[in-house]
Design a protein around this motif. Structure first.
Motif, PDB file in Angstrom:
ATOM      1  N   GLU A  14     -42.637 -14.052 -32.029  1.00  0.00           N
ATOM      2  CA  GLU A  14     -44.043 -13.642 -32.072  1.00  0.00           C
ATOM      3  C   GLU A  14     -44.456 -12.827 -30.852  1.00  0.00           C
ATOM      4  N   SER A  15     -43.501 -12.339 -30.086  1.00  0.00           N
ATOM      5  CA  SER A  15     -43.828 -11.579 -28.882  1.00  0.00           C
ATOM      6  C   SER A  15     -44.547 -10.283 -29.234  1.00  0.00           C
ATOM      7  N   PRO A  16     -45.567  -9.918 -28.448  1.00  0.00           N
ATOM      8  CA  PRO A  16     -46.272  -8.655 -28.702  1.00  0.00           C
ATOM      9  C   PRO A  16     -45.485  -7.442 -28.217  1.00  0.00           C
ATOM     10  N   TYR A  17     -44.412  -7.684 -27.443  1.00  0.00           N
ATOM     11  CA  TYR A  17     -43.628  -6.574 -26.903  1.00  0.00           C
ATOM     12  C   TYR A  17     -42.558  -6.121 -27.885  1.00  0.00           C
ATOM     13  N   ILE A  18     -42.215  -4.847 -27.807  1.00  0.00           N
ATOM     14  CA  ILE A  18     -41.200  -4.294 -28.695  1.00  0.00           C
ATOM     15  C   ILE A  18     -39.823  -4.883 -28.393  1.00  0.00           C
ATOM     16  N   PHE A  19     -39.493  -4.954 -27.109  1.00  0.00           N
ATOM     17  CA  PHE A  19     -38.168  -5.446 -26.730  1.00  0.00           C
ATOM     18  C   PHE A  19     -38.253  -6.782 -26.004  1.00  0.00           C
ATOM     19  N   VAL A  20     -37.473  -7.721 -26.499  1.00  0.00           N
ATOM     20  CA  VAL A  20     -37.453  -9.066 -25.933  1.00  0.00           C
ATOM     21  C   VAL A  20     -36.025  -9.423 -25.539  1.00  0.00           C
ATOM     22  N   SER A  21     -35.904 -10.490 -24.752  1.00  0.00           N
ATOM     23  CA  SER A  21     -34.587 -11.013 -24.402  1.00  0.00           C
ATOM     24  C   SER A  21     -34.472 -12.431 -24.954  1.00  0.00           C
ATOM     25  N   GLN A  22     -33.316 -13.039 -24.787  1.00  0.00           N
ATOM     26  CA  GLN A  22     -33.124 -14.394 -25.289  1.00  0.00           C
ATOM     27  C   GLN A  22     -33.978 -15.408 -24.542  1.00  0.00           C
ATOM     28  N   ARG A  23     -34.311 -15.080 -23.299  1.00  0.00           N
ATOM     29  CA  ARG A  23     -35.035 -16.040 -22.471  1.00  0.00           C
ATOM     30  C   ARG A  23     -36.497 -15.679 -22.249  1.00  0.00           C
ATOM     31  N   SER A  24     -36.878 -14.474 -22.636  1.00  0.00           N
ATOM     32  CA  SER A  24     -38.236 -14.044 -22.332  1.00  0.00           C
ATOM     33  C   SER A  24     -38.829 -13.239 -23.488  1.00  0.00           C
ATOM     34  N   LYS A  25     -40.148 -13.241 -23.561  1.00  0.00           N
ATOM     35  CA  LYS A  25     -40.840 -12.480 -24.603  1.00  0.00           C
ATOM     36  C   LYS A  25     -40.916 -10.999 -24.266  1.00  0.00           C
ATOM     37  N   LYS A  26     -40.386 -10.637 -23.086  1.00  0.00           N
ATOM     38  CA  LYS A  26     -40.428  -9.247 -22.638  1.00  0.00           C
ATOM     39  C   LYS A  26     -39.145  -8.902 -21.905  1.00  0.00           C
ATOM     40  N   GLY A  32     -36.811  10.004 -24.585  1.00  0.00           N
ATOM     41  CA  GLY A  32     -36.990  10.242 -23.155  1.00  0.00           C
ATOM     42  C   GLY A  32     -37.810   9.217 -22.413  1.00  0.00           C
ATOM     43  N   LEU A  33     -37.846   7.973 -22.876  1.00  0.00           N
ATOM     44  CA  LEU A  33     -38.654   6.965 -22.195  1.00  0.00           C
ATOM     45  C   LEU A  33     -38.025   6.549 -20.872  1.00  0.00           C
ATOM     46  N   ARG A  34     -38.871   6.350 -19.866  1.00  0.00           N
ATOM     47  CA  ARG A  34     -38.425   5.757 -18.620  1.00  0.00           C
ATOM     48  C   ARG A  34     -38.230   4.257 -18.852  1.00  0.00           C
ATOM     49  N   VAL A  35     -37.475   3.606 -17.957  1.00  0.00           N
ATOM     50  CA  VAL A  35     -37.163   2.183 -18.147  1.00  0.00           C
ATOM     51  C   VAL A  35     -38.423   1.332 -18.198  1.00  0.00           C
ATOM     52  N   HIS A  36     -39.328   1.539 -17.242  1.00  0.00           N
ATOM     53  CA  HIS A  36     -40.529   0.701 -17.218  1.00  0.00           C
ATOM     54  C   HIS A  36     -41.425   0.975 -18.424  1.00  0.00           C
ATOM     55  N   GLU A  37     -41.407   2.208 -18.930  1.00  0.00           N
ATOM     56  CA  GLU A  37     -42.179   2.536 -20.130  1.00  0.00           C
ATOM     57  C   GLU A  37     -41.629   1.772 -21.329  1.00  0.00           C
ATOM     58  N   LEU A  38     -40.309   1.697 -21.398  1.00  0.00           N
ATOM     59  CA  LEU A  38     -39.642   0.992 -22.485  1.00  0.00           C
ATOM     60  C   LEU A  38     -40.016  -0.489 -22.477  1.00  0.00           C
ATOM     61  N   CYS A  39     -39.984  -1.083 -21.288  1.00  0.00           N
ATOM     62  CA  CYS A  39     -40.258  -2.524 -21.165  1.00  0.00           C
ATOM     63  C   CYS A  39     -41.716  -2.877 -21.461  1.00  0.00           C
ATOM     64  N   GLU A  40     -42.620  -1.952 -21.214  1.00  0.00           N
ATOM     65  CA  GLU A  40     -44.039  -2.215 -21.408  1.00  0.00           C
ATOM     66  C   GLU A  40     -44.523  -1.921 -22.828  1.00  0.00           C
ATOM     67  N   LEU A  41     -43.646  -1.424 -23.688  1.00  0.00           N
ATOM     68  CA  LEU A  41     -44.056  -1.067 -25.043  1.00  0.00           C
ATOM     69  C   LEU A  41     -44.533  -2.292 -25.831  1.00  0.00           C
ATOM     70  N   LEU A  42     -45.692  -2.141 -26.443  1.00  0.00           N
ATOM     71  CA  LEU A  42     -46.233  -3.175 -27.323  1.00  0.00           C
ATOM     72  C   LEU A  42     -46.112  -2.716 -28.772  1.00  0.00           C
ATOM     73  N   LYS A  43     -46.151  -3.654 -29.687  1.00  0.00           N
ATOM     74  CA  LYS A  43     -45.996  -3.328 -31.105  1.00  0.00           C
ATOM     75  C   LYS A  43     -46.980  -2.263 -31.586  1.00  0.00           C
ATOM     76  N   PRO A  44     -48.261  -2.323 -31.173  1.00  0.00           N
ATOM     77  CA  PRO A  44     -49.201  -1.281 -31.627  1.00  0.00           C
ATOM     78  C   PRO A  44     -48.904   0.106 -31.069  1.00  0.00           C
ATOM     79  N   ASN A  45     -48.019   0.189 -30.035  1.00  0.00           N
ATOM     80  CA  ASN A  45     -47.685   1.486 -29.440  1.00  0.00           C
ATOM     81  C   ASN A  45     -46.823   2.349 -30.350  1.00  0.00           C
ATOM     82  N   ILE A  46     -46.208   1.728 -31.345  1.00  0.00           N
ATOM     83  CA  ILE A  46     -45.323   2.468 -32.241  1.00  0.00           C
ATOM     84  C   ILE A  46     -45.888   2.478 -33.655  1.00  0.00           C
ATOM     85  N   THR A  47     -45.974   3.663 -34.219  1.00  0.00           N
ATOM     86  CA  THR A  47     -46.402   3.808 -35.613  1.00  0.00           C
ATOM     87  C   THR A  47     -45.307   4.529 -36.373  1.00  0.00           C
TER      88      THR A  47
END
Length: 205
Positions: free
Chosen positions: A109-121, A54-69
């Protein structure tokens, strides 16, 4: 030419209550089959977090690796939601499996969970474009990011879960921090599939 409306005193019939849009099980299966068929593990993990957590779009984009266990049997995601209202959503085995497969192919090496081909986020527009692409491929007309989140809420209610639990999982809170059950009630509105099942439940054949 007439100064007064002769039918002004006649009341209009009440309009039907607006129902929330979600995906039926059949459409969910069609969507997930299509995403899996493309063999894009990032896309599949993205869809699963919206559809099964049930994540909102902006919540999904802001997820960092430490946010998930995650471990072999349990997992959770920490979310900073609207109005800085935090919540923790447990991750079921489907989501954990999708994320694990995605993490295994990540080499950046991006700290974000989801990345694109052109960006670390991955951007909000990027996620919306991703969903729009699968909407075109599956021809599910009302498929949007918000539809996926609503499907999560509706499925929780349909499975018989308590409204307070659903409110907490959806991130619906009042100003005092208590679950906002009134806001969560929208997911109790039955869709045509629910009404069909209700009628079939009293069939003798």
């Amino acid at each position: 030419m007439i100064r007064d409306n002769p039918v002004s005193s006649i009341k209009k019939p009440p309009s039907a209550r607006r129902t929330s849009k979600w995906l039926t099980r059949i459409k969910q299966n069609a969507l997930l089959r299509e995403v899996k068929g493309q063999n894009k593990k990032r896309d599949y993990a993205t869809m699963m977090l919206m559809l099964r957590a049930g994540l909102r779009v902006h919540e999904l984009c802001e997820l960092l690796k430490p946010n998930i266990t995650m471990s072999a049997r349990v997992g959770s995601v920490y979310i900073r939601g609207k109005g800085d209202k935090d919540r923790v959503v447990p991750l079921n085995s489907e989501v954990r499996s999708a994320l694990q497969s995605y993490f295994e192919e990540r080499e950046d090496e991006s700290p974000y969970i989801f990345v694109s081909q052109r960006s670390k986020k991955l951007s909000v527009r990027g996620v919306q474009h991703l969903v729009e692409n699968y909407r075109n491929r599956t021809r599910i007309e009302h498929l949007t990011c918000h539809t996926l989140r609503h499907t999560f809420g509706h499925d929780l209610i349909s499975a018989g879960n308590d409204l307070q639990q659903v409110a907490m999982l959806m991130g619906h809170y009042k100003e005092d921090g208590t679950p906002n059950i009134q806001k969560t009630m929208i997911y109790t509105t039955p869709g045509i599939e629910d009404l069909t099942m209700a009628v079939e439940s009293i069939s003798w054949t």
